[in-house]
Design a protein around this motif. Structure first.
Motif, PDB file in Angstrom:
ATOM      1  N   GLN A 186       0.872  -1.175   0.000  1.00 20.50           N
ATOM      2  CA  GLN A 186       0.000   0.000   0.000  1.00 20.50           C
ATOM      3  C   GLN A 186       0.910   1.227   0.000  1.00 20.50           C
ATOM      4  O   GLN A 186       0.983   1.972   0.972  1.00 20.50           O
ATOM      5  CB  GLN A 186      -0.925  -0.032   1.210  1.00 20.50           C
ATOM      6  CG  GLN A 186      -1.847  -1.227   1.187  1.00 20.50           C
ATOM      7  CD  GLN A 186      -2.724  -1.322   2.424  1.00 20.50           C
ATOM      8  OE1 GLN A 186      -2.987  -0.342   3.097  1.00 20.50           O
ATOM      9  NE2 GLN A 186      -3.180  -2.524   2.711  1.00 20.50           N
ATOM     10  N   ASP A 187       1.641   1.389  -1.106  1.00 22.12           N
ATOM     11  CA  ASP A 187       2.663   2.425  -1.180  1.00 22.12           C
ATOM     12  C   ASP A 187       2.700   3.029  -2.583  1.00 22.12           C
ATOM     13  O   ASP A 187       2.017   2.556  -3.498  1.00 22.12           O
ATOM     14  CB  ASP A 187       4.038   1.853  -0.796  1.00 22.12           C
ATOM     15  CG  ASP A 187       4.371   0.537  -1.491  1.00 22.12           C
ATOM     16  OD1 ASP A 187       3.939   0.335  -2.643  1.00 22.12           O
ATOM     17  OD2 ASP A 187       5.068  -0.291  -0.887  1.00 22.12           O
ATOM     18  N   GLU A 188       3.496   4.074  -2.729  1.00 20.46           N
ATOM     19  CA  GLU A 188       3.596   4.761  -4.021  1.00 20.46           C
ATOM     20  C   GLU A 188       4.134   3.827  -5.099  1.00 20.46           C
ATOM     21  O   GLU A 188       3.692   3.876  -6.250  1.00 20.46           O
ATOM     22  CB  GLU A 188       4.504   5.987  -3.890  1.00 20.46           C
ATOM     23  CG  GLU A 188       4.655   6.781  -5.157  1.00 20.46           C
ATOM     24  CD  GLU A 188       5.578   7.979  -5.021  1.00 20.46           C
ATOM     25  OE1 GLU A 188       5.834   8.627  -6.055  1.00 20.46           O
ATOM     26  OE2 GLU A 188       6.060   8.250  -3.912  1.00 20.46           O
ATOM     27  N   GLU A 189       5.079   2.958  -4.744  1.00 21.05           N
ATOM     28  CA  GLU A 189       5.652   2.032  -5.716  1.00 21.05           C
ATOM     29  C   GLU A 189       4.597   1.068  -6.250  1.00 21.05           C
ATOM     30  O   GLU A 189       4.596   0.730  -7.436  1.00 21.05           O
ATOM     31  CB  GLU A 189       6.829   1.265  -5.088  1.00 21.05           C
ATOM     32  CG  GLU A 189       8.031   2.123  -4.792  1.00 21.05           C
ATOM     33  CD  GLU A 189       7.896   2.998  -3.543  1.00 21.05           C
ATOM     34  OE1 GLU A 189       8.648   3.976  -3.422  1.00 21.05           O
ATOM     35  OE2 GLU A 189       7.028   2.714  -2.687  1.00 21.05           O
ATOM     36  N   GLY A 190       3.693   0.614  -5.384  1.00 18.42           N
ATOM     37  CA  GLY A 190       2.609  -0.258  -5.829  1.00 18.42           C
ATOM     38  C   GLY A 190       1.697   0.447  -6.824  1.00 18.42           C
ATOM     39  O   GLY A 190       1.276  -0.139  -7.823  1.00 18.42           O
ATOM     40  N   GLU A 191       1.405   1.718  -6.557  1.00 15.80           N
ATOM     41  CA  GLU A 191       0.577   2.502  -7.482  1.00 15.80           C
ATOM     42  C   GLU A 191       1.289   2.699  -8.813  1.00 15.80           C
ATOM     43  O   GLU A 191       0.679   2.587  -9.883  1.00 15.80           O
ATOM     44  CB  GLU A 191       0.216   3.859  -6.861  1.00 15.80           C
ATOM     45  CG  GLU A 191      -0.695   3.770  -5.656  1.00 15.80           C
ATOM     46  CD  GLU A 191      -2.038   3.124  -5.941  1.00 15.80           C
ATOM     47  OE1 GLU A 191      -2.591   3.314  -7.056  1.00 15.80           O
ATOM     48  OE2 GLU A 191      -2.547   2.404  -5.059  1.00 15.80           O
ATOM     49  N   LEU A 192       2.599   3.005  -8.763  1.00 13.66           N
ATOM     50  CA  LEU A 192       3.376   3.173  -9.996  1.00 13.66           C
ATOM     51  C   LEU A 192       3.378   1.884 -10.811  1.00 13.66           C
ATOM     52  O   LEU A 192       3.250   1.916 -12.039  1.00 13.66           O
ATOM     53  CB  LEU A 192       4.814   3.585  -9.676  1.00 13.66           C
ATOM     54  CG  LEU A 192       5.040   5.024  -9.228  1.00 13.66           C
ATOM     55  CD1 LEU A 192       6.443   5.196  -8.651  1.00 13.66           C
ATOM     56  CD2 LEU A 192       4.831   5.986 -10.394  1.00 13.66           C
ATOM     57  N   LEU A 193       3.520   0.750 -10.127  1.00 11.08           N
ATOM     58  CA  LEU A 193       3.530  -0.537 -10.820  1.00 11.08           C
ATOM     59  C   LEU A 193       2.187  -0.787 -11.499  1.00 11.08           C
ATOM     60  O   LEU A 193       2.133  -1.105 -12.695  1.00 11.08           O
ATOM     61  CB  LEU A 193       3.865  -1.672  -9.856  1.00 11.08           C
ATOM     62  CG  LEU A 193       3.822  -3.081 -10.438  1.00 11.08           C
ATOM     63  CD1 LEU A 193       4.714  -3.208 -11.664  1.00 11.08           C
ATOM     64  CD2 LEU A 193       4.210  -4.100  -9.389  1.00 11.08           C
ATOM     65  N   ILE A 194       1.109  -0.630 -10.765  1.00  9.68           N
ATOM     66  CA  ILE A 194      -0.217  -0.867 -11.344  1.00  9.68           C
ATOM     67  C   ILE A 194      -0.466   0.086 -12.509  1.00  9.68           C
ATOM     68  O   ILE A 194      -0.981  -0.319 -13.556  1.00  9.68           O
ATOM     69  CB  ILE A 194      -1.307  -0.765 -10.257  1.00  9.68           C
ATOM     70  CG1 ILE A 194      -1.185  -1.957  -9.301  1.00  9.68           C
ATOM     71  CG2 ILE A 194      -2.699  -0.709 -10.884  1.00  9.68           C
ATOM     72  CD1 ILE A 194      -2.046  -1.875  -8.064  1.00  9.68           C
ATOM     73  N   ASP A 195      -0.058   1.346 -12.365  1.00  6.58           N
ATOM     74  CA  ASP A 195      -0.241   2.324 -13.443  1.00  6.58           C
ATOM     75  C   ASP A 195       0.564   1.973 -14.690  1.00  6.58           C
ATOM     76  O   ASP A 195       0.205   2.366 -15.800  1.00  6.58           O
ATOM     77  CB  ASP A 195       0.144   3.735 -12.975  1.00  6.58           C
ATOM     78  CG  ASP A 195      -0.853   4.307 -11.978  1.00  6.58           C
ATOM     79  OD1 ASP A 195      -1.969   3.758 -11.845  1.00  6.58           O
ATOM     80  OD2 ASP A 195      -0.508   5.305 -11.315  1.00  6.58           O
ATOM     81  N   SER A 196       1.664   1.232 -14.519  1.00  6.41           N
ATOM     82  CA  SER A 196       2.521   0.881 -15.664  1.00  6.41           C
ATOM     83  C   SER A 196       1.985  -0.314 -16.457  1.00  6.41           C
ATOM     84  O   SER A 196       2.520  -0.635 -17.511  1.00  6.41           O
ATOM     85  CB  SER A 196       3.949   0.580 -15.195  1.00  6.41           C
ATOM     86  OG  SER A 196       4.013  -0.669 -14.529  1.00  6.41           O
ATOM     87  N   LEU A 197       0.938  -0.961 -15.963  1.00  6.07           N
ATOM     88  CA  LEU A 197       0.428  -2.189 -16.573  1.00  6.07           C
ATOM     89  C   LEU A 197      -0.674  -1.879 -17.578  1.00  6.07           C
ATOM     90  O   LEU A 197      -1.866  -1.924 -17.253  1.00  6.07           O
ATOM     91  CB  LEU A 197      -0.068  -3.144 -15.485  1.00  6.07           C
ATOM     92  CG  LEU A 197       1.008  -3.606 -14.504  1.00  6.07           C
ATOM     93  CD1 LEU A 197       0.384  -4.310 -13.316  1.00  6.07           C
ATOM     94  CD2 LEU A 197       2.034  -4.486 -15.194  1.00  6.07           C
ATOM     95  N   GLU A 198      -0.285  -1.585 -18.799  1.00  4.23           N
ATOM     96  CA  GLU A 198      -1.233  -1.236 -19.844  1.00  4.23           C
ATOM     97  C   GLU A 198      -1.866  -2.487 -20.449  1.00  4.23           C
ATOM     98  O   GLU A 198      -1.189  -3.479 -20.679  1.00  4.23           O
ATOM     99  CB  GLU A 198      -0.533  -0.433 -20.941  1.00  4.23           C
ATOM    100  CG  GLU A 198       0.010   0.888 -20.456  1.00  4.23           C
ATOM    101  CD  GLU A 198       0.708   1.672 -21.540  1.00  4.23           C
ATOM    102  OE1 GLU A 198       0.569   1.321 -22.724  1.00  4.23           O
ATOM    103  OE2 GLU A 198       1.406   2.639 -21.197  1.00  4.23           O
ATOM    104  N   ASN A 199      -3.170  -2.418 -20.695  1.00  2.44           N
ATOM    105  CA  ASN A 199      -3.926  -3.506 -21.323  1.00  2.44           C
ATOM    106  C   ASN A 199      -3.859  -4.806 -20.529  1.00  2.44           C
ATOM    107  O   ASN A 199      -3.870  -5.895 -21.107  1.00  2.44           O
ATOM    108  CB  ASN A 199      -3.450  -3.737 -22.764  1.00  2.44           C
ATOM    109  CG  ASN A 199      -3.567  -2.487 -23.601  1.00  2.44           C
ATOM    110  OD1 ASN A 199      -4.596  -1.802 -23.562  1.00  2.44           O
ATOM    111  ND2 ASN A 199      -2.523  -2.165 -24.337  1.00  2.44           N
ATOM    112  N   ILE A 200      -3.769  -4.694 -19.213  1.00  2.77           N
ATOM    113  CA  ILE A 200      -3.714  -5.857 -18.334  1.00  2.77           C
ATOM    114  C   ILE A 200      -4.794  -5.698 -17.269  1.00  2.77           C
ATOM    115  O   ILE A 200      -4.937  -4.621 -16.680  1.00  2.77           O
ATOM    116  CB  ILE A 200      -2.322  -5.988 -17.666  1.00  2.77           C
ATOM    117  CG1 ILE A 200      -1.263  -6.273 -18.730  1.00  2.77           C
ATOM    118  CG2 ILE A 200      -2.322  -7.074 -16.599  1.00  2.77           C
ATOM    119  CD1 ILE A 200       0.155  -6.223 -18.215  1.00  2.77           C
TER     120      ILE A 200
END
Length: 189
Positions: free
Chosen positions: A72-86
């Motif tokens: 539950q951190d900024e890195e988790g949000e960045l990772l999820i945001d980087s997942l296009e078409n998934i």
């Protein structure tokens, strides 16, 4: 042939990571220690671990569902945001920090990048039994929408023996192909 994958769905279950790249130039050495000083000029973020596999599959036109844990951190949000078409609806936010791999590179002669360092932020302890059950519930919800399941293990604590055995059982009960890329220590289960 990429056309062979059209309309196919794959569930990737595994260790999710955020890859951060810091690029720059080195023009001097540190006065404090015999190490180069990287003057940072650019930072980029990419999916790593099982998330990288999911991104590669999605680039082939496959409908990818990704399951694993992030913090539950900024890195988790960045990772999820980087997942296009998934489809990220099977990613569980937990108390564990998001695994992050940071690489520093310096440009050499304007073309190649020399790898200078890597910093890992990771908690490799197994996920909790509650997190296992929550992931299994998410996997059960999606299993009818996929043709296959890939277990992508980097030995970072997501693919516990219980999670693996139950995921395989769910997949087989639903006549889904299961394949795995696993670390030798986890090969037995």
């Amino acid at each position: 042939n990429p056309e062979d994958f059209n309309g196919k769905g794959i569930l990737v279950v595994g260790d999710l990571m955020l890859a951060k790249h810091i690029r720059g130039n080195v023009s001097r050495m540190s006065p404090e220690a015999p190490v180069p000083i990287l003057k940072a000029e650019e930072e980029t973020f990419n999916p790593g671990g099982a998330a990288n596999l999911a991104a590669n599959l999605a680039s082939l036109g496959i409908q990818v569902y990704l399951s694993g844990v992030v913090g539950q951190d900024e890195e988790g949000e960045l990772l999820i945001d980087s997942l296009e078409n998934i489809d990220t609806s099977c990613i569980l936010k937990t108390s564990k920090q998001t695994i992050q791999k940071i690489r520093g590179t310096s440009q050499i002669r304007g073309k190649h990048h020399q790898h200078l360092f890597r910093i890992d932020y990771e908690d490799t302890s197994n996920i909790t039994s509650e997190d296992e059950q929550n992931l299994l519930s998410l996997i059960k919800e999606k299993i009818s929408q996929v043709d296959a399941v890939i277990l992508s293990d980097y030995a970072k604590g997501t693919l516990t023996e219980n999670l693996v055995k139950n995921t395989i059982s769910i997949a087989k009960e639903n006549n889904k192909l299961v394949t795995a890329d696993c670390k030798p220590m986890n090969l037995e289960f």
